[in-house]
Design a protein around this motif. Structure first.
Motif, PDB file in Angstrom:
ATOM      1  N   PRO A  51      -4.625  -0.394   3.887  1.00  0.00           N
ATOM      2  CA  PRO A  51      -5.724  -0.437   2.924  1.00  0.00           C
ATOM      3  C   PRO A  51      -5.276  -0.352   1.473  1.00  0.00           C
ATOM      4  CG  PRO A  51      -5.614   1.711   3.966  1.00  0.00           C
ATOM      5  CD  PRO A  51      -4.630   0.839   4.690  1.00  0.00           C
ATOM      6  N   ASP A  52      -6.179  -0.740   0.578  1.00  0.00           N
ATOM      7  CA  ASP A  52      -5.918  -0.668  -0.854  1.00  0.00           C
ATOM      8  C   ASP A  52      -5.698   0.783  -1.285  1.00  0.00           C
ATOM      9  OD1 ASP A  52      -6.462  -3.352  -0.735  1.00  0.00           O
ATOM     10  OD2 ASP A  52      -8.360  -3.232  -1.831  1.00  0.00           O
TER      11      ASP A  52
ATOM     12  N   TYR B 126      -2.925   6.097   5.296  1.00  0.00           N
ATOM     13  CA  TYR B 126      -1.685   5.316   5.246  1.00  0.00           C
ATOM     14  C   TYR B 126      -0.725   5.645   6.392  1.00  0.00           C
ATOM     15  CZ  TYR B 126      -3.701   3.931   0.902  1.00  0.00           C
ATOM     16  OH  TYR B 126      -4.582   3.425  -0.025  1.00  0.00           O
ATOM     17  N   ARG B 127      -1.276   6.208   7.470  1.00  0.00           N
ATOM     18  CA  ARG B 127      -0.510   6.452   8.691  1.00  0.00           C
ATOM     19  C   ARG B 127       0.686   7.367   8.455  1.00  0.00           C
ATOM     20  NH1 ARG B 127      -0.242   0.014  10.318  1.00  0.00           N
ATOM     21  NH2 ARG B 127      -2.413  -0.433   9.781  1.00  0.00           N
ATOM     22  N   SER B 128       0.525   8.252   7.489  1.00  0.00           N
ATOM     23  CA  SER B 128       1.545   9.254   7.223  1.00  0.00           C
ATOM     24  C   SER B 128       1.196  10.499   8.030  1.00  0.00           C
ATOM     25  CB  SER B 128       1.599   9.570   5.727  1.00  0.00           C
ATOM     26  OG  SER B 128       2.626  10.486   5.428  1.00  0.00           O
ATOM     27  N   ALA B 129       2.069  11.495   8.024  1.00  0.00           N
ATOM     28  CA  ALA B 129       1.806  12.718   8.787  1.00  0.00           C
ATOM     29  C   ALA B 129       2.554  13.886   8.170  1.00  0.00           C
ATOM     30  CB  ALA B 129       2.240  12.536  10.238  1.00  0.00           C
ATOM     31  N   TYR B 130       1.980  15.061   8.293  1.00  0.00           N
ATOM     32  CA  TYR B 130       2.667  16.269   7.845  1.00  0.00           C
ATOM     33  C   TYR B 130       2.120  17.465   8.617  1.00  0.00           C
ATOM     34  CZ  TYR B 130      -1.533  17.020   4.936  1.00  0.00           C
ATOM     35  OH  TYR B 130      -2.827  17.192   4.493  1.00  0.00           O
ATOM     36  N   THR B 131       2.931  18.513   8.724  1.00  0.00           N
ATOM     37  CA  THR B 131       2.501  19.728   9.413  1.00  0.00           C
ATOM     38  C   THR B 131       3.193  20.925   8.778  1.00  0.00           C
ATOM     39  OG1 THR B 131       2.369  20.850  11.549  1.00  0.00           O
ATOM     40  CG2 THR B 131       4.333  19.549  11.160  1.00  0.00           C
ATOM     41  N   ARG B 132       2.433  21.978   8.560  1.00  0.00           N
ATOM     42  CA  ARG B 132       2.972  23.190   7.946  1.00  0.00           C
ATOM     43  C   ARG B 132       3.651  24.054   8.996  1.00  0.00           C
ATOM     44  NH1 ARG B 132      -0.334  27.780   4.400  1.00  0.00           N
ATOM     45  NH2 ARG B 132       0.998  29.539   4.989  1.00  0.00           N
TER      46      ARG B 132
ATOM     47  N   ASP C 251       0.592  -3.267  -5.487  1.00  0.00           N
ATOM     48  CA  ASP C 251       0.697  -4.158  -6.640  1.00  0.00           C
ATOM     49  C   ASP C 251      -0.284  -3.746  -7.730  1.00  0.00           C
ATOM     50  OD1 ASP C 251      -1.837  -5.161  -5.957  1.00  0.00           O
ATOM     51  OD2 ASP C 251      -1.034  -6.968  -5.006  1.00  0.00           O
ATOM     52  N   ARG C 252      -0.338  -4.525  -8.797  1.00  0.00           N
ATOM     53  CA  ARG C 252      -1.171  -4.181  -9.952  1.00  0.00           C
ATOM     54  C   ARG C 252      -2.661  -4.144  -9.619  1.00  0.00           C
ATOM     55  NH1 ARG C 252       1.867  -4.880 -14.799  1.00  0.00           N
ATOM     56  NH2 ARG C 252       3.871  -5.938 -14.465  1.00  0.00           N
ATOM     57  N   ASP C 253      -3.062  -4.806  -8.553  1.00  0.00           N
ATOM     58  CA  ASP C 253      -4.467  -4.818  -8.135  1.00  0.00           C
ATOM     59  C   ASP C 253      -4.790  -3.720  -7.130  1.00  0.00           C
ATOM     60  OD1 ASP C 253      -5.131  -7.059  -9.728  1.00  0.00           O
ATOM     61  OD2 ASP C 253      -4.294  -8.402  -8.209  1.00  0.00           O
ATOM     62  N   GLY C 254      -3.815  -2.851  -6.845  1.00  0.00           N
ATOM     63  CA  GLY C 254      -4.035  -1.766  -5.897  1.00  0.00           C
ATOM     64  C   GLY C 254      -3.898  -2.182  -4.449  1.00  0.00           C
ATOM     65  N   LYS C 255      -3.352  -3.373  -4.201  1.00  0.00           N
ATOM     66  CA  LYS C 255      -3.169  -3.851  -2.836  1.00  0.00           C
ATOM     67  C   LYS C 255      -1.866  -3.295  -2.256  1.00  0.00           C
ATOM     68  CE  LYS C 255      -6.776  -6.594  -3.032  1.00  0.00           C
ATOM     69  NZ  LYS C 255      -8.005  -6.305  -2.229  1.00  0.00           N
TER      70      LYS C 255
END
Length: 205
Positions: free
Chosen positions: A43-44, A146-152, A173-177
């Motif tokens: 996604p943007d 953005y399909r990232s992950a983290y855990t404390r 990019d400059r358009d947020g894509k």
């Protein structure tokens, strides 16, 4: 394997697997990208957080700039400072073009990463870096976007703890894509090469 190492291994595996699944789109684009091309598959740039000056900001505030987004935290003992140091070198190699790029360092540790702490941290690496934080739910939603992950990790009893997190760099990019994904396996030269293409106003989507 210790639980913490297992979590880190699983996080790394998820990032590498995501990069592998998206790699099918890497070749055959209009531009000779070196990194993984995620155009049309992520996604943007869209969020509502607080920057390191305590000002509410959104993804739209960075339109017109090429954005490198990275999830991390200021108490990170290794990968975060190494990544930000590398991005500073990348900015230096870009020369004047770097003025049209922004590094967005998104905290995964909002309890400790206040705007003041974030400001001191990111500016120690590069003046084009912006520290972003916010409510835990907003950060979790952005990470999942953005399909990232983290855990404390568990608190050691003195208020000190680590946060295991993914280490990919997302390029917009400059358009947020969403355009490219960079992982630890990618060479710095490849990142510089693709940023040149993104920053070149003649580059076509």
């Amino acid at each position: 394997m210790k639980p913490r190492r297992l979590v880190r291994a699983l996080l790394l595996l998820s990032v590498l697997l995501g990069a592998f699944l998206l790699a099918g789109c890497q070749r055959g684009g209009e531009l000779p990208w070196k990194l993984t091309n995620v155009s049309g598959h992520m996604p943007d740039l869209d969020f509502k957080l607080v920057d390191d000056h305590g000002k509410p900001v959104s993804g739209a505030d960075y339109r017109g700039k090429v954005v490198l987004m990275y999830f991390g935290y200021t108490h990170c003992p290794d990968v975060c400072p190494l990544t930000l140091a590398q991005l500073h070198v990348v900015m230096q190699r870009l020369g004047p073009l770097a003025d049209d790029a922004r590094i967005l360092f998104v905290s995964v540790d909002p309890a400790r990463d206040t705007p003041e702490v974030m400001h001191a941290y990111v500016n120690a690496f590069d003046p084009r870096a912006v520290g972003l934080s916010g409510e835990p739910r907003a950060l979790e939603a952005l990470s999942k976007r953005y399909r990232s992950a983290y855990t404390r990790e568990p608190d050691k009893g003195d208020g000190q703890y680590e946060v295991s997190h993914s280490s990919a760099i997302y390029l917009f990019d400059r358009d947020g894509k969403a355009r490219l994904l960079s992982t630890a396996a990618d060479a710095q030269d490849d990142l510089v090469h693709d940023l040149h293409l993104l920053l070149d106003t003649g580059a076509k989507p």
